[in-house]
Scaffold this active site. Structure first.
Site, short mmCIF file in Angstrom:
data_model
loop_
_atom_site.label_atom_id
_atom_site.label_comp_id
_atom_site.label_asym_id
_atom_site.label_seq_id
_atom_site.Cartn_x
_atom_site.Cartn_y
_atom_site.Cartn_z
CD GLU A 239 -2.83 -1.32 0.27
OE1 GLU A 239 -3.20 -0.28 -0.31
OE2 GLU A 239 -3.25 -2.45 -0.05
CB CYS A 273 -1.54 7.56 1.18
SG CYS A 273 -3.02 6.80 1.84
P1 NAD Z 1 8.48 4.81 4.49
O1 NAD Z 1 8.40 4.01 3.25
O2 NAD Z 1 9.64 5.68 4.70
O3 NAD Z 1 8.43 3.85 5.79
C1 NAD Z 1 7.36 2.97 6.02
C2 NAD Z 1 7.82 1.86 6.95
O4 NAD Z 1 8.81 1.08 6.29
C3 NAD Z 1 8.47 2.34 8.25
O5 NAD Z 1 8.06 1.50 9.29
C4 NAD Z 1 9.95 2.20 7.96
O6 NAD Z 1 10.74 2.02 9.11
C5 NAD Z 1 9.97 0.93 7.13
N1 NAD Z 1 11.13 0.78 6.26
C6 NAD Z 1 11.98 1.73 5.79
N2 NAD Z 1 12.91 1.18 4.99
C7 NAD Z 1 12.66 -0.14 4.95
C8 NAD Z 1 13.25 -1.25 4.28
N3 NAD Z 1 14.32 -1.09 3.49
N4 NAD Z 1 12.71 -2.47 4.45
C9 NAD Z 1 11.62 -2.65 5.23
N5 NAD Z 1 11.01 -1.64 5.89
C10 NAD Z 1 11.51 -0.40 5.75
O7 NAD Z 1 7.12 5.64 4.57
P2 NAD Z 1 6.72 6.73 5.64
O8 NAD Z 1 7.52 7.96 5.39
O9 NAD Z 1 6.70 6.14 6.99
O10 NAD Z 1 5.17 7.00 5.25
C11 NAD Z 1 4.77 7.87 4.25
C12 NAD Z 1 4.50 7.14 2.96
O11 NAD Z 1 3.53 6.12 3.17
C13 NAD Z 1 3.90 8.04 1.90
O12 NAD Z 1 4.46 7.73 0.66
C14 NAD Z 1 2.43 7.70 1.93
O13 NAD Z 1 1.73 7.99 0.76
C15 NAD Z 1 2.49 6.24 2.20
N6 NAD Z 1 1.22 5.75 2.74
C16 NAD Z 1 0.46 4.92 1.98
C17 NAD Z 1 -0.78 4.48 2.47
C18 NAD Z 1 -1.66 3.57 1.67
O14 NAD Z 1 -2.53 2.94 2.28
N7 NAD Z 1 -1.51 3.46 0.37
C19 NAD Z 1 -1.20 4.89 3.74
C20 NAD Z 1 -0.39 5.73 4.48
C21 NAD Z 1 0.83 6.15 3.98
#
Ligand code: NAD
Length: 514
Positions: A239, A273
């Site tokens: 997502e 998002c």
């Molecule tokens: P992010 O991708 O930076 O981090 C998300 C999660 O992934 C965190 O828990 C982080 O620690 C972990 N992570 C980071 N690097 C990783 C790796 N290499 N392997 C595994 N896990 C890893 O995102 P964010 O900044 O926390 O959130 C914002 C983003 O999330 C935006 O792009 C937003 O649009 C998206 N988002 C999408 C939805 C949806 O349902 N489509 C909902 C909310 C947020």
């Protein structure tokens, strides 16, 4: 020799973006600890999966009641970790409770084994049973740290799985609350367990032997998650981010569309998002719309008060991204009609910003902004609006603003997105029965709705006896490939005319007696 626990002394300090105060201190877990958590959760899952669907549903209902009872406290923790306004933090608990209620009511029926048709094997019985995967690794972001974690945990748990939750490094205390609620509601300490840490901990979770990964976060991280999961062929639900478009047609209620645009773009400080990140407005109503948007956006109160309309961005990196996109757009000819500057801290505030004269050569129209910025673009007609809305690698949500339902459906059918809303935005996520998810760089797989529930089960096909025969007519016959029987079968099932089909059936029966 040092154990891994001794080696990894790093800690994670969750800080309030409004004050800089520490909210909590958590370990950054490494591969060994995470593997231990997966093993613990696996043992709990064996017991949980033996519980009936009704027992599981009753446990989820207890989680819902506990969430409602503790909602004020939960909202305070969410606000402390994210800097969002209190109303928005509290709303996270409402969405979570509504979704748990949906799971409670729906899962027992949706996950019941179903009878399947048997096709040509009418002497057999067929069923589909829905097995849980086992242990699901849920990796969640900071922007809706409670709602998304509750959904990422609640759905697999309803389906009979255990979960290891890896919340964002910005919101571990909110993650801790999710664990407490599930422990109390299910009466099981280890069914849902917490893996705190950064991206490295997320990677460790993917490699710790989980059976499925439910990832919510950015497209950039989503690609890394998928690549890592490919090593063990672990299935993933992704997502990811969005660049949602709103299309304003000439026949729209412009006052309403302008108010909706301001809410859709600035709610949650634009860190949703499915925030409105681009508005395409028909030529004939463009000026009126822009004027109304600017007037409405002036009313948006951004501050660190709990009762403000818009709160802080999560951290300096987010502020820098917003500033850089707006600057880049300005150097390419865009005009900022309102806002366009950071607001002095404490906190990471940016003025609600309205930008015009934008085009698709600008990052502001192509990259996810995740901030309080609304770029508006003039379009000739419906066709151009659809073409521009689809001109994006993302495809999460979109909205269409018109008084004509037929026109709305016509446009909706052409949009390459996971969800479409007419004359509103954002709210589809709060309807639990609707699947939510994206297309392209917005990811794949669905959360919520029946489709989301089925993401966390493996459908297993069963074929059983209805009528036990000594041998099957299609088994090896001595000296024959059974072509006579196959020809009869073809005539019986797909031939023209009743008589020929009856004849074929008799032929088959004769063959079986032999
Ligand atoms: P992010 O991708 O930076 O981090 C998300 C999660 O992934 C965190 O828990 C982080 O620690 C972990 N992570 C980071 N690097 C990783 C790796 N290499 N392997 C595994 N896990 C890893 O995102 P964010 O900044 O926390 O959130 C914002 C983003 O999330 C935006 O792009 C937003 O649009 C998206 N988002 C999408 C939805 C949806 O349902 N489509 C909902 C909310 C947020």
């Amino acid at each position: 020799m040092e154990t891994e626990g001794e080696r990894r002394r790093e800690r994670l300090s969750s800080r309030n973006p409004l004050t800089g105060d520490e909210v909590g201190d958590f370990p950054i877990m490494g591969p060994e600890e995470v593997r231990g958590l997966v093993d613990t959760a696996r043992a709990a899952q064996a017991e949980w999966s033996r519980r009936s669907l009704e027992e599981r549903a009753a446990a989820l209902d207890r989680v819902r009641r506990l969430t409602a009872e503790r909602s004020e406290e939960i909202a305070r923790v969410i606000r402390a970790e994210t800097g969002k306004v209190l109303g928005e933090a509290l709303f996270e608990t409402v969405v979570a409770c509504d979704y748990l209620d949906y799971l409670t009511r729906t899962a027992p029926k949706a996950l019941l084994a179903r009878r399947a048709g048997t096709g040509w094997l009418s002497h057999r019985r067929a069923r589909v049973v829905y097995d849980p995967f086992g242990v699901v690794g849920a990796i969640t972001p900071w922007n809706y740290p409670f709602t998304i974690s509750m959904s990422s945990v609640g759905t697999p748990v309803a389906a009979g799985n255990a979960v290891v939750l890896k919340p964002s490094e910005y919101t571990p205390a909110t993650g801790q609350l999710v664990i407490e609620l599930f422990a109390e509601g299910t009466g099981m300490e280890n069914l849902v367990v917490l893996a705190t840490g950064d991206g490295g901990t997320g990677e460790a979770l993917i490699e710790a032997g989980v059976d499925k990964i439910a990832f919510t976060g950015s497209a950039e991280t989503g690609k890394k998650v998928m690549a890592k999961a490919a090593g063990s062929l672990t299935p993933v639900v992704l997502e990811l981010g969005g660049k949602d478009a709103m299309i304003v047609c000439e026949d729209a209620d412009i006052e309403r569309a302008a108010r909706g645009a301001v809410w859709g773009a600035f709610y949650g400080c634009g860190q949703v998002c499915m925030s409105v990140e681009r508005a395409y407005v028909a030529d004939g109503v463009y000026n009126q719309f822009v004027e109304a948007v600017v007037a409405e956006a002036r009313r948006v109160r951004t501050s660190d008060e709990p009762e403000a309309m818009v709160g802080s961005l999560i951290a300096p990196f987010q502020l820098e991204k917003v500033e850089s996109q707006v600057r880049d757009a300005q150097t390419r000819g865009a005009r900022v009609l309102l806002g366009g500057r950071p607001i002095k801290g404490p906190g990471h505030f940016y003025e609600p910003t309205v930008v015009v004269d934008v085009d698709h050569g600008m990052d502001l129209m192509r990259e996810e902004t995740f901030g309080p910025v609304l770029p508006i673009m003039r379009v000739r007609d419906e066709k151009e609006a659809v073409q521009l809305a689809n001109d994006s690698p993302f495809g999460l949500d979109a909205s269409i603003w018109t008084r004509d339902p037929a026109r709305a459906r016509r446009i909706a059918g052409q949009l390459r997105v996971g969800s479409v809303v007419v004359n509103d935005h954002l709210i589809n996520y709060t309807i639990p029965d609707l699947p939510f998810g994206g297309v392209g760089h917005s990811g794949f797989g669905r959360v919520h709705g029946l489709e989301g529930l089925r993401e966390f089960v493996r459908p297993k096909a069963w074929v059983e006896d209805r009528l036990a025969l000594k041998r099957e007519p299609y088994w090896f016959e001595e000296g024959s490939s059974g072509e006579g029987l196959v020809r009869s079968l073809l005539k019986f099932r797909h031939g023209q005319g009743t008589l020929r089909r009856v004849g074929a059936a008799l032929g088959m029966l004769r063959g079986m007696k032999r």
